[in-house]
Write an enzyme that holds these catalytic residues in place. Structure first.
Site, PDB file in Angstrom:
ATOM      1  N   GLY A  81       0.857  -1.197   0.000  1.00 26.68           N
ATOM      2  CA  GLY A  81       0.000   0.000   0.000  1.00 26.68           C
ATOM      3  C   GLY A  81       0.888   1.239   0.000  1.00 26.68           C
ATOM      4  N   ARG A  82       0.356   2.302   0.592  1.00 31.18           N
ATOM      5  CA  ARG A  82       1.094   3.576   0.568  1.00 31.18           C
ATOM      6  C   ARG A  82       2.456   3.449   1.243  1.00 31.18           C
ATOM      7  NH1 ARG A  82      -3.816   4.221   2.762  1.00 31.18           N
ATOM      8  NH2 ARG A  82      -5.388   5.458   1.728  1.00 31.18           N
ATOM      9  N   ILE A  83       2.486   2.808   2.420  1.00 29.20           N
ATOM     10  CA  ILE A  83       3.752   2.742   3.163  1.00 29.20           C
ATOM     11  C   ILE A  83       4.727   1.790   2.460  1.00 29.20           C
ATOM     12  CG2 ILE A  83       4.808   2.169   5.395  1.00 29.20           C
ATOM     13  CD1 ILE A  83       2.072   3.003   6.687  1.00 29.20           C
ATOM     14  N   ARG A 124      -2.232  -8.304  -1.831  1.00 30.02           N
ATOM     15  CA  ARG A 124      -3.493  -8.924  -2.257  1.00 30.02           C
ATOM     16  C   ARG A 124      -3.673  -8.768  -3.757  1.00 30.02           C
ATOM     17  NH1 ARG A 124      -7.352  -6.198   2.069  1.00 30.02           N
ATOM     18  NH2 ARG A 124      -5.869  -4.602   1.517  1.00 30.02           N
ATOM     19  N   ALA A 139       3.753  -3.130  10.948  1.00 26.83           N
ATOM     20  CA  ALA A 139       2.323  -3.077  10.632  1.00 26.83           C
ATOM     21  C   ALA A 139       1.458  -3.201  11.890  1.00 26.83           C
ATOM     22  CB  ALA A 139       1.991  -4.149   9.614  1.00 26.83           C
ATOM     23  N   ARG A 140       1.247  -4.406  12.351  1.00 23.67           N
ATOM     24  CA  ARG A 140       0.436  -4.644  13.548  1.00 23.67           C
ATOM     25  C   ARG A 140       0.919  -5.907  14.223  1.00 23.67           C
ATOM     26  NH1 ARG A 140      -1.141  -0.297  13.659  1.00 23.67           N
ATOM     27  NH2 ARG A 140      -3.258   0.537  13.718  1.00 23.67           N
ATOM     28  N   GLU A 142       0.206  -6.023  22.590  1.00 26.54           N
ATOM     29  CA  GLU A 142       0.947  -4.882  23.146  1.00 26.54           C
ATOM     30  C   GLU A 142       0.044  -4.034  24.034  1.00 26.54           C
ATOM     31  OE1 GLU A 142       2.006  -3.234  19.236  1.00 26.54           O
ATOM     32  OE2 GLU A 142       0.738  -1.508  19.671  1.00 26.54           O
ATOM     33  N   HIS A 167       5.896   0.837  19.339  1.00 28.02           N
ATOM     34  CA  HIS A 167       4.862   1.314  18.397  1.00 28.02           C
ATOM     35  C   HIS A 167       5.017   2.828  18.159  1.00 28.02           C
ATOM     36  CE1 HIS A 167       0.594   0.243  16.785  1.00 28.02           C
ATOM     37  NE2 HIS A 167       1.144   1.190  16.043  1.00 28.02           N
ATOM     38  N   ILE A 168       6.178   3.200  17.625  1.00 29.55           N
ATOM     39  CA  ILE A 168       6.474   4.633  17.440  1.00 29.55           C
ATOM     40  C   ILE A 168       6.757   4.991  15.981  1.00 29.55           C
ATOM     41  CG2 ILE A 168       7.296   5.072  19.794  1.00 29.55           C
ATOM     42  CD1 ILE A 168      10.195   4.779  18.691  1.00 29.55           C
TER      43      ILE A 168
HETATM   44  C1  GLV Z   1      -0.392   3.185  13.677  1.00 30.61           C
HETATM   45  O1  GLV Z   1      -0.097   2.092  13.979  1.00 30.61           O
HETATM   46  C2  GLV Z   1      -1.420   3.507  12.730  1.00 30.61           C
HETATM   47  O2  GLV Z   1      -2.150   2.605  12.291  1.00 30.61           O
HETATM   48  O3  GLV Z   1      -1.541   4.679  12.395  1.00 30.61           O
END
Ligand code: GLV
Length: 331
Positions: A155-157, A177, A237-238, A267, A285-286
């Protein structure tokens, strides 16, 4: 009378001031823990909420809150929201894409370089007073320049990461995907491959896919076994996309070279085994945490909330809706 909104977490004070122009704001500037029953109680009588990615907003929470019309996440990811339940209840859901793309990609690079070149591991060693002499084989790492970067989730990132890879002379492979249009692929110099090929070919693999049931433990023991023993793995990501226990074991047994993790399943708890392996870089998560970007995210979440509750210059047209069918039904 102004509608009431809840801001679930502490945020830049000027954002609270902006919201106060339109709403009665119930803020949480002391940043008290608000979850479950406490969150539900604070949501009573509210028309909208500015939420954080850690706030679980699901069918149980919104039941009995008929006045709630907008849930505005200050995050691009929105796996904390039960979007079908919000849609069924006529509640608009929004997120904060775009404004964090470049900052998050920069941080991906920071984690990748720290992991490949053992930056934090060597710093801990130095701080522990262990540096007595230079040696030719101190903290040998893996090169980025000229290596193969794998991106899972384009995606964008993912695309912003691919653009940065050009400066390091990297070959870029990706899996997603759906395959990108040929023009985008050639602009990024990125080649679409199967997930298996991505795992096998990447010297450095970065995860930037959304989290959901389909991506739960997308990287587990079997996937780690397909990676090169010299490879690094970065999760931007997550939590939950990686099986953190399986990763810790693979790192301990040196089945991959290293990992850099900004997100964790469950987390702020971190799998205890990850805390005991040296070849992992851990951050809380920064990835989007630059001053400029966090302000932009907070303001975009506020723009969404203001517009979703039919106020401000974009009344009725929030910029980043994830369930547009709700807005369509309102018209
Ligand atoms: C950070 O994890 C976000 O989804 O912006």
């Amino acid at each position: 009378m102004k509608p009431s909104v809840l801001v679930t977490r502490a945020v830049f004070p000027d954002v609270i001031e902006r919201l106060s122009q339109y709403f009665e704001v119930d803020d949480n500037q002391p940043d008290a823990v608000l979850d479950g029953a406490a969150l539900k109680a604070r949501l009573a009588g509210k028309a909208g909420v500015l939420a954080n990615a850690a706030d679980r907003i699901d069918a149980d929470l919104i039941a009995g809150l008929p006045g709630l019309r907008a849930v505005c996440n200050m995050a691009v990811g929105y796996n904390n929201l039960d979007v079908p339940a919000l849609t069924a209840a006529g509640i608009v859901a929004t997120n904060t894409p775009d404004v964090l793309t470049e900052t998050t990609a920069d941080f991906g690079w920071a984690l990748l370089m720290a992991t490949a070149r053992r930056v934090t591991e060597s710093e801990h060693w130095l701080r522990a007073g262990k540096w007595e002499r230079w040696a030719y084989d101190m903290f040998l790492g893996m090169d980025l320049y000229g290596s193969t970067l794998g991106i899972l989730g384009m995606g964008r990132i993912g695309q912003a990461l691919a653009r940065r890879a050009a400066g390091f002379g990297m070959t870029v492979l990706y899996h997603n995907r759906s395959q990108l249009p040929a023009g985008t692929e050639s602009a990024l110099n990125a080649r679409y491959v199967s997930k298996d090929e991505l795992l096998a070919q990447s010297d450095h693999l970065i995860l930037v896919l959304p989290y959901g049931p389909a991506s739960h433990h997308a990287i587990g023991a079997a996937e780690l076994a397909r990676m090169k023993p010299t490879a690094t793995l970065i999760n931007l990501a997550r939590g939950g996309i990686v099986d953190d226990g399986a990763l810790a074991q693979a790192l301990r047994e040196r089945r991959i070279f290293g990992a850099g993790l900004d997100v964790f399943e469950g987390e702020p708890a971190v799998h205890p085994d990850l805390l005991t392996v040296p070849n992992v870089v851990l951050t809380p998560h920064i990835a989007s945490a630059s001053e400029k970007t966090r302000r932009a995210m907070a303001n975009l979440a506020a723009d969404n909330l203001i517009a979703a509750l039919d106020a401000g210059p974009r009344a009725g047209q929030p910029p980043c809706v994830v369930n547009p069918e709700v807005m369509a039904r309102r018209r």
